[in-house]
Motif scaffolding. Structure first.
Motif, PDB file in Angstrom:
ATOM      1  N   PRO A 224       8.642  -7.914   6.073  1.00 29.00           N
ATOM      2  CA  PRO A 224       8.399  -6.705   5.272  1.00 29.00           C
ATOM      3  C   PRO A 224       8.836  -6.910   3.812  1.00 29.00           C
ATOM      4  O   PRO A 224       8.139  -6.494   2.891  1.00 29.00           O
ATOM      5  CB  PRO A 224       9.253  -5.640   5.969  1.00 29.00           C
ATOM      6  N   GLY A 225       9.971  -7.593   3.610  1.00 31.63           N
ATOM      7  CA  GLY A 225      10.473  -7.816   2.248  1.00 31.63           C
ATOM      8  C   GLY A 225       9.504  -8.648   1.416  1.00 31.63           C
ATOM      9  O   GLY A 225       9.191  -8.295   0.268  1.00 31.63           O
ATOM     10  N   ALA A 226       9.015  -9.740   1.995  1.00 33.66           N
ATOM     11  CA  ALA A 226       8.102 -10.617   1.250  1.00 33.66           C
ATOM     12  C   ALA A 226       6.791  -9.901   0.957  1.00 33.66           C
ATOM     13  O   ALA A 226       6.205 -10.073  -0.113  1.00 33.66           O
ATOM     14  CB  ALA A 226       7.839 -11.896   2.046  1.00 33.66           C
ATOM     15  N   SER A 230       5.280  -9.175  -2.667  1.00 33.33           N
ATOM     16  CA  SER A 230       3.989  -9.741  -3.048  1.00 33.33           C
ATOM     17  C   SER A 230       3.114  -8.731  -3.796  1.00 33.33           C
ATOM     18  O   SER A 230       2.194  -9.105  -4.506  1.00 33.33           O
ATOM     19  CB  SER A 230       3.238 -10.256  -1.812  1.00 33.33           C
ATOM     20  N   VAL A 231       3.397  -7.447  -3.601  1.00 33.85           N
ATOM     21  CA  VAL A 231       2.620  -6.433  -4.322  1.00 33.85           C
ATOM     22  C   VAL A 231       2.943  -6.545  -5.819  1.00 33.85           C
ATOM     23  O   VAL A 231       2.076  -6.387  -6.671  1.00 33.85           O
ATOM     24  CB  VAL A 231       2.933  -5.015  -3.794  1.00 33.85           C
ATOM     25  N   GLY A 232       4.209  -6.842  -6.118  1.00 33.58           N
ATOM     26  CA  GLY A 232       4.602  -7.188  -7.487  1.00 33.58           C
ATOM     27  C   GLY A 232       4.564  -6.058  -8.488  1.00 33.58           C
ATOM     28  O   GLY A 232       4.711  -6.277  -9.683  1.00 33.58           O
ATOM     29  N   LYS A 233       4.349  -4.840  -8.027  1.00 35.93           N
ATOM     30  CA  LYS A 233       4.275  -3.730  -8.982  1.00 35.93           C
ATOM     31  C   LYS A 233       5.047  -2.531  -8.468  1.00 35.93           C
ATOM     32  O   LYS A 233       5.073  -2.288  -7.262  1.00 35.93           O
ATOM     33  CB  LYS A 233       2.820  -3.323  -9.203  1.00 35.93           C
ATOM     34  N   SER A 296       6.420   0.044  -1.350  1.00 40.45           N
ATOM     35  CA  SER A 296       6.721   0.301   0.059  1.00 40.45           C
ATOM     36  C   SER A 296       5.658  -0.416   0.889  1.00 40.45           C
ATOM     37  O   SER A 296       4.697  -0.959   0.343  1.00 40.45           O
ATOM     38  CB  SER A 296       6.640   1.803   0.325  1.00 40.45           C
ATOM     39  N   LEU A 297       5.792  -0.345   2.206  1.00 40.59           N
ATOM     40  CA  LEU A 297       4.746  -0.936   3.041  1.00 40.59           C
ATOM     41  C   LEU A 297       3.430  -0.165   2.887  1.00 40.59           C
ATOM     42  O   LEU A 297       2.367  -0.721   3.103  1.00 40.59           O
ATOM     43  CB  LEU A 297       5.195  -1.006   4.499  1.00 40.59           C
TER      44      LEU A 297
END
Ligand SMILES: Nc1ncnc2c1ncn2[C@@H]1O[C@H](COP(=O)(O)OP(=O)(O)OP(=O)(O)O)[C@@H](O)[C@H]1O
Length: 326
Positions: A224-226, A230-233, A296-297
């Motif tokens: 979940p953290g990675a 990866s969304v980076g924003k 968030s997810l």
């Protein structure tokens, strides 16, 4: 075998399921390590239940291969079944039997040795805090207690892999949290791998790794953290006196595309904290409040599928209604 020399708890290669014209699962591949809590996250109809059904040997694949606890799900069904525990959406407890009788019946089906049975029943009942209700009939249990008893039953024969299909669906938030605390505890007390499906974003956070599944395909798979990183924003939401003017100013002055979501002007920028002071200085539209959130997810799901999980579910519900009307 993987890099650590340990065979994975679950290995899946090109697994597919076709129902008539519909490819419910489109050739997916992944590995689950021993001891992992692995989640399949996706909207209704994404193919989660079909996948879990194939891994549990209840649904026959149309293509590909999978191994659970080292056994082929097609060629070694009995070995697979001996090594797995199941907690499915539809309850299968006998309501007129007591909690203990339900467990004993299951233990006998699995050929648990008599000497070990009493101790193991007591142990699994303690794990889900039902030891003091063991002599009560299941028909007197709440929904949450039934789900806990099903988890206890799934664990009784000490399976290597426990499969749970939407283990907390239909339960209130407090009971859902309790179920998760039992599952987390399991990780410490039993040598077990947990594979579960969910469409609750907040529950996916409890998993070591998650695969996001949409329209029968794995869209992305990681911790979940990675995934969030990866969304980076960051997501920024502002309440303004004039949303239209704010959206135009964001586009013209900052080159940022914004929209109105949940009643606020919403947009994504690489670093929210650095952006907010510039916003106040340069937007030229009065700002009443600002909210900055790390990804968030939900954002992950949106980023990889182009929709929110709720919209995806609403879409599939609309489709189901249209089908019903035909
Ligand atoms: N026995 C079946 N016959 C025909 N189509 C099926 C069958 N089982 C599932 N499907 C279809 O396959 C697709 C995937 O369904 P599946 O139940 O695996 O999704 P899901 O992600 O588990 O959703 P849910 O959370 O609603 O169970 C859906 O379009 C569903 O209608």
């Amino acid at each position: 075998m993987n890099a650590t020399g340990e065979s994975p708890a679950i290995a899946v290669e090109g697994l597919a399921k076709r129902y008539g014209d519909l490819m419910a699962v489109k050739g997916i591949g992944f590995e689950v390590r021993r001891g992992e809590v692995f989640g399949f996250l996706g909207p209704n109809g994404a193919g989660k239940t079909t996948t879990i059904g194939m891994l549990c040997t209840l649904v026959r694949p149309s293509g590909g291969a999978a191994y659970v606890a080292g056994h082929d799900i097609v060629g070694e069904r009995d070995e697979v079944r001996r090594n797995i525990g199941l907690v499915f959406q539809d309850p299968t407890l006998d309501a007129y039997l007591t909690a203990e009788q339900n467990l004993r019946f299951h233990g006998e089906l699995y050929g648990l040795p008599r000497e070990a049975m009493n101790e193991r029943i007591a142990q699994v009942l303690r794990m889900v805090d039902l030891a003091d209700r063991k002599d009560d009939k299941v028909e007197t249990f709440s929904g949450g207690m039934k789900r806990r008893l099903e988890i206890a039953r799934g664990l009784l024969h000490s399976p290597r892999v426990l499969f749970l299909d939407e283990p907390t669906v239909g339960l209130d938030p407090q009971t859902r949290a309790a179920i998760w605390s039992y599952l987390s505890r399991l990780r410490d007390t039993e040598d077990i791998t947990i594979f579960l499906t969910t469409h609750y974003m907040e529950e996916a956070e409890y998993c070591d790794r998650i695969a996001i599944i949409d329209h029968g395909e794995i869209v992305v798979l990681d911790t979940p953290g990675a995934l969030k990183a990866s969304v980076g924003k960051d997501r920024v939401q502002i309440a303004t006196g004039d949303d239209e003017a704010a959206i135009t100013a964001l586009r013209d002055r900052f080159g940022v595309e914004a929209g109105v979501h949940e009643g606020a002007v919403t947009f994504a920028v690489p670093s929210g904290e650095e952006f907010v002071p510039r916003l106040f200085a340069e937007l030229g539209v009065p700002i009443r409040s600002v909210h900055v959130a790390r990804p968030s997810l939900d954002d992950v799901f949106m980023n990889y599928t182009g929709t929110t999980i709720r919209d995806a579910e609403a879409g599939s519900a609309d489709m189901a209604r249209r089908m019903m009307r035909r």
